[in-house]
Structures are given as C-alpha cells and as structure tokens.
Write a protein that holds these residues in place. Structure first.
Motif, PDB file in Angstrom:
ATOM      1  N   MET A  75      53.530  36.323  28.320  1.00  0.00           N
ATOM      2  CA  MET A  75      52.958  36.350  29.664  1.00  0.00           C
ATOM      3  C   MET A  75      51.929  37.466  29.833  1.00  0.00           C
ATOM      4  SD  MET A  75      54.985  36.337  33.309  1.00  0.00           S
ATOM      5  CE  MET A  75      54.975  34.543  33.528  1.00  0.00           C
ATOM      6  N   PHE A  76      52.123  38.595  29.111  1.00  0.00           N
ATOM      7  CA  PHE A  76      51.218  39.739  29.237  1.00  0.00           C
ATOM      8  C   PHE A  76      50.664  40.175  27.881  1.00  0.00           C
ATOM      9  CE2 PHE A  76      54.461  40.538  32.713  1.00  0.00           C
ATOM     10  CZ  PHE A  76      53.673  40.031  33.737  1.00  0.00           C
ATOM     11  N   GLU A  77      50.467  39.235  26.980  1.00  0.00           N
ATOM     12  CA  GLU A  77      50.079  39.626  25.624  1.00  0.00           C
ATOM     13  C   GLU A  77      48.653  40.166  25.531  1.00  0.00           C
ATOM     14  OE1 GLU A  77      48.613  35.448  23.556  1.00  0.00           O
ATOM     15  OE2 GLU A  77      50.647  36.165  23.175  1.00  0.00           O
ATOM     16  N   ASN A  78      47.787  39.838  26.474  1.00  0.00           N
ATOM     17  CA  ASN A  78      46.437  40.411  26.453  1.00  0.00           C
ATOM     18  C   ASN A  78      46.444  41.876  26.880  1.00  0.00           C
ATOM     19  OD1 ASN A  78      44.396  38.152  25.831  1.00  0.00           O
ATOM     20  ND2 ASN A  78      45.734  37.202  27.343  1.00  0.00           N
ATOM     21  N   LEU A  79      47.326  42.214  27.800  1.00  0.00           N
ATOM     22  CA  LEU A  79      47.439  43.598  28.253  1.00  0.00           C
ATOM     23  C   LEU A  79      48.323  44.436  27.336  1.00  0.00           C
ATOM     24  CD1 LEU A  79      47.849  43.043  32.107  1.00  0.00           C
ATOM     25  CD2 LEU A  79      45.894  44.091  30.970  1.00  0.00           C
ATOM     26  N   ALA A  80      49.343  43.814  26.759  1.00  0.00           N
ATOM     27  CA  ALA A  80      50.335  44.571  25.985  1.00  0.00           C
ATOM     28  C   ALA A  80      50.198  44.408  24.485  1.00  0.00           C
ATOM     29  CB  ALA A  80      51.741  44.139  26.410  1.00  0.00           C
ATOM     30  N   GLY A  81      49.489  43.382  24.025  1.00  0.00           N
ATOM     31  CA  GLY A  81      49.434  43.078  22.605  1.00  0.00           C
ATOM     32  C   GLY A  81      50.457  42.016  22.233  1.00  0.00           C
ATOM     33  N   LYS A  82      50.376  41.519  21.027  1.00  0.00           N
ATOM     34  CA  LYS A  82      51.225  40.404  20.610  1.00  0.00           C
ATOM     35  C   LYS A  82      52.604  40.835  20.121  1.00  0.00           C
ATOM     36  CE  LYS A  82      47.465  37.195  19.503  1.00  0.00           C
ATOM     37  NZ  LYS A  82      47.809  36.299  20.637  1.00  0.00           N
ATOM     38  N   ASP A  83      52.778  42.102  19.807  1.00  0.00           N
ATOM     39  CA  ASP A  83      54.065  42.567  19.318  1.00  0.00           C
ATOM     40  C   ASP A  83      55.140  42.385  20.396  1.00  0.00           C
ATOM     41  OD1 ASP A  83      55.435  44.538  17.145  1.00  0.00           O
ATOM     42  OD2 ASP A  83      56.135  45.002  19.178  1.00  0.00           O
ATOM     43  N   PRO A  84      56.253  41.713  20.085  1.00  0.00           N
ATOM     44  CA  PRO A  84      57.284  41.464  21.100  1.00  0.00           C
ATOM     45  C   PRO A  84      57.852  42.732  21.728  1.00  0.00           C
ATOM     46  CG  PRO A  84      57.648  40.084  19.175  1.00  0.00           C
ATOM     47  CD  PRO A  84      56.577  41.058  18.799  1.00  0.00           C
ATOM     48  N   ILE A  85      58.043  43.772  20.930  1.00  0.00           N
ATOM     49  CA  ILE A  85      58.623  45.000  21.469  1.00  0.00           C
ATOM     50  C   ILE A  85      57.636  45.696  22.395  1.00  0.00           C
ATOM     51  CG2 ILE A  85      59.713  47.196  20.892  1.00  0.00           C
ATOM     52  CD1 ILE A  85      61.220  44.572  20.052  1.00  0.00           C
ATOM     53  N   ASP A  86      56.365  45.691  22.028  1.00  0.00           N
ATOM     54  CA  ASP A  86      55.341  46.250  22.910  1.00  0.00           C
ATOM     55  C   ASP A  86      55.299  45.494  24.238  1.00  0.00           C
ATOM     56  OD1 ASP A  86      54.714  48.030  20.925  1.00  0.00           O
ATOM     57  OD2 ASP A  86      52.869  47.018  20.309  1.00  0.00           O
ATOM     58  N   GLN A  87      55.466  44.179  24.180  1.00  0.00           N
ATOM     59  CA  GLN A  87      55.462  43.389  25.408  1.00  0.00           C
ATOM     60  C   GLN A  87      56.645  43.754  26.301  1.00  0.00           C
ATOM     61  OE1 GLN A  87      54.483  39.152  25.155  1.00  0.00           O
ATOM     62  NE2 GLN A  87      53.718  39.464  23.071  1.00  0.00           N
ATOM     63  N   LEU A  88      57.819  43.940  25.708  1.00  0.00           N
ATOM     64  CA  LEU A  88      58.986  44.341  26.496  1.00  0.00           C
ATOM     65  C   LEU A  88      58.754  45.706  27.146  1.00  0.00           C
ATOM     66  CD1 LEU A  88      61.985  43.266  24.211  1.00  0.00           C
ATOM     67  CD2 LEU A  88      61.152  42.141  26.288  1.00  0.00           C
ATOM     68  N   ASN A  89      58.204  46.636  26.389  1.00  0.00           N
ATOM     69  CA  ASN A  89      57.938  47.959  26.944  1.00  0.00           C
ATOM     70  C   ASN A  89      56.908  47.899  28.063  1.00  0.00           C
ATOM     71  OD1 ASN A  89      59.663  49.822  25.535  1.00  0.00           O
ATOM     72  ND2 ASN A  89      58.468  49.431  23.684  1.00  0.00           N
TER      73      ASN A  89
END
Length: 306
Positions: free
Chosen positions: A49-63
């Motif tokens: 849902m926020f991979e453009n802002l957070a990046g594709k890494d799943p852990i980065d997205q959770l953070n």
C-alpha cells in the motif's frame, strides 16, 4: 478489486527480506523524528500500500506504517510467504506495538472446495488449511484468519447447504479454539454464486457453529454493495462481529473516494467500544507517492470524528 488481486500484488513485495547494500526506509528516512499520528481506531494497511514511500522491503513497509501512526497490519497472503519472513514480520510487529490482523486460510480460493457441498474431500482441504494456519499464526502473532466457505451447491436445498457449512466450520473451530484463534467468515459481493452474501446469513451460520473461534468479518465495501444500511445491519449482528474491513464504493479505494460516510461509520464503531482491527482491504485511488499520501490523509480526515 478481488481478494486474489490483493494476494497477487502483495506477494510480489514479500518474497525476501532486503539484504546487502540495499537502502532501507528505516535507515534513510527522517520521518521517525516526527511523532506518529494518533488514530482513534486500529486501521490496518496491507503490504504494497505504501511501497513508493517506504520501499519494497516488507520490514521497511511495516516500520513506515508504524511511523505514520497505524497500529495494526493485515496480510491476506501471509500463509504463502516464506517461513523466515513470517517470523521476521511477527517480530517487527511486536517490536513496533502493532496488532496483526487477518490472513486468509488456504483452501484453494474463494469459490473452490465449497463446504456447502458436504463432501469429505473438500472438508479435509479446509481442515488442513486450518492446521497450517495455526502454525502461521504463531509465527506472526495473528489471532484472526479469513474463511470463505466457497460457492453455493445449487443442487442441494439451502437448509442442507447451511447444515453442511455449519458442520464443517465446527470441525475447523475445534482446531483453532485451543489456540485462542478465530476464523472470521466474510460475506462477499464478488459473485452471486458465492455462498456467503450478507450479514444476516453469516450471523445465522455463526450462531449455528456456536464457537468463540467462528465469527463475522464485516467488510463494509462488500456489504454496502450487497445490503447497504450499514450501521443498522452492524447493530443487528454486532455480537458476532470480530473483525471489520474497509473500502469505499464504487471503486474499492480509500475512504472519501466514494459514497460511504466513513466519518459517521467510524464514529459509530468507536462509540460501540470496538477495540479490534479495521483492515484497509482496498486499493489506492491515485498512483505513486502522492496516491499513498492521499490514503494516509484520508484516514486522518475520516478518523477526526471526536
């Protein structure tokens, strides 16, 4: 947007944890310097849902989700993820104080292996999915898992179909109940051939199963399409609702993009004392970083009902 599209999209983001010299959101963003927004309810984004802002890494997205103030997360395709990633995601959720929402119990797809048929081979597939779901839940700290019983078995009377579904779900509940896990049954609008279509019918099935491990997943998007009168119908079935999902109609995107008055709905849910998860099972109405920020802003706006 159908559930399989969510699973296909989010699975692409979760194949592996970033390694080596890859830049990560957690190490390179200064957004953590800002206090997270304080939401009144536990809204749960999904992977991608926020991979453009957070990046594709799943852990980065959770953070990133946690840094924005979201206190829950859901992942339909969690059972299909690598075991090591499931564990890592569970550890990250615990560290960030986030509640794990639903994942889907694997039984071959929404229309497949219908429990309404009463066939032992279909029941066995469902029960095997429940057993595997227990192990997945342990790794990612989950409590709720979505179950779709399948399609109608049109050659059988509806009463017989109801009995077949109740019997199969009771067996599934026997697997989940000792672990404190809850399967949540979701009525859907994707096809008139799906057995579960409205909250009244789902309420009847839950009462028939009569287990704390079998409750209702009230998806507001689907129920707006199938029955409307949202607050009234949630009130009627409230004591069997254990999980809520979101999406505006038409379009199945974030609140404020369709006809549903989400601010009023959220206010009512809050006043009911609901402390569970509200899964953001919808798409983004706009692409890219701007579209992702629009989702965050929409939830801030509609959550401001106090």
């Amino acid at each position: 947007m159908k559930r399989r599209n969510f699973i296909q999209k989010t699975a692409l983001t979760g194949g592996a944890i970033s390694m080596g010299g890859a830049l990560t959101y957690a190490k390179n963003s200064n957004s953590t310097l800002l206090a997270p927004h304080k939401f009144n309810l536990k809204y749960a984004p999904h992977m991608g849902m926020f991979e453009n802002l957070a990046g594709k890494d799943p852990i980065d997205q959770l953070n990133f989700m946690a840094d924005q103030g979201f206190t829950a997360f859901e992942d339909n395709g969690m059972m299909g993820r690598d075991v090591a990633l499931q564990t890592k995601m569970g550890e990250t959720l615990a560290k960030r104080g986030m509640t794990m929402g639903v994942f889907v119990v694997q039984k071959g797809g929404n229309m497949a292996n219908t429990l309404a048929a009463g066939k032992q081979e279909y029941i066995d597939i469902f029960l095997d999915g429940c057993k595997k779901a227990v192990e997945t839940a342990k790794r990612c700290n989950a409590k709720w898992m979505t179950v779709v019983p399948g399609g109608f078995e049109r050659n059988l009377p509806i009463g017989i179909q109801n009995a077949n579904v109740i019997e199969a779900l009771r067996k599934g509940a026997e697997i989940l109940e000792p672990h404190g896990l809850v399967m949540v049954l979701e009525p859907l609008s994707d096809s008139p051939d799906l057995y579960l279509r409205n909250s009244e019918q789902t309420y009847l099935i839950c009462k028939g199963v009569n287990s704390p491990s079998c409750k209702i997943l009230y998806d507001i998007y689907h129920m707006q399409k199938n029955e409307g009168n949202l607050i009234h119908n949630m009130e009627l079935t409230w004591n069997e609702i254990a999980y809520i999902q979101l999406g505006d109609n038409p379009g199945r995107n974030e609140p404020t993009t369709g006809e549903i008055n989400y601010k009023n709905v959220f206010k009512w849910i809050h006043e009911k004392g609901y402390t569970g998860v509200l899964g953001m099972e919808h798409g983004n109405s706009k692409e890219g970083k701007a579209g992702e920020q629009a989702v965050i802003d929409a939830y801030k706006q509609e959550d401001a009902f106090m």
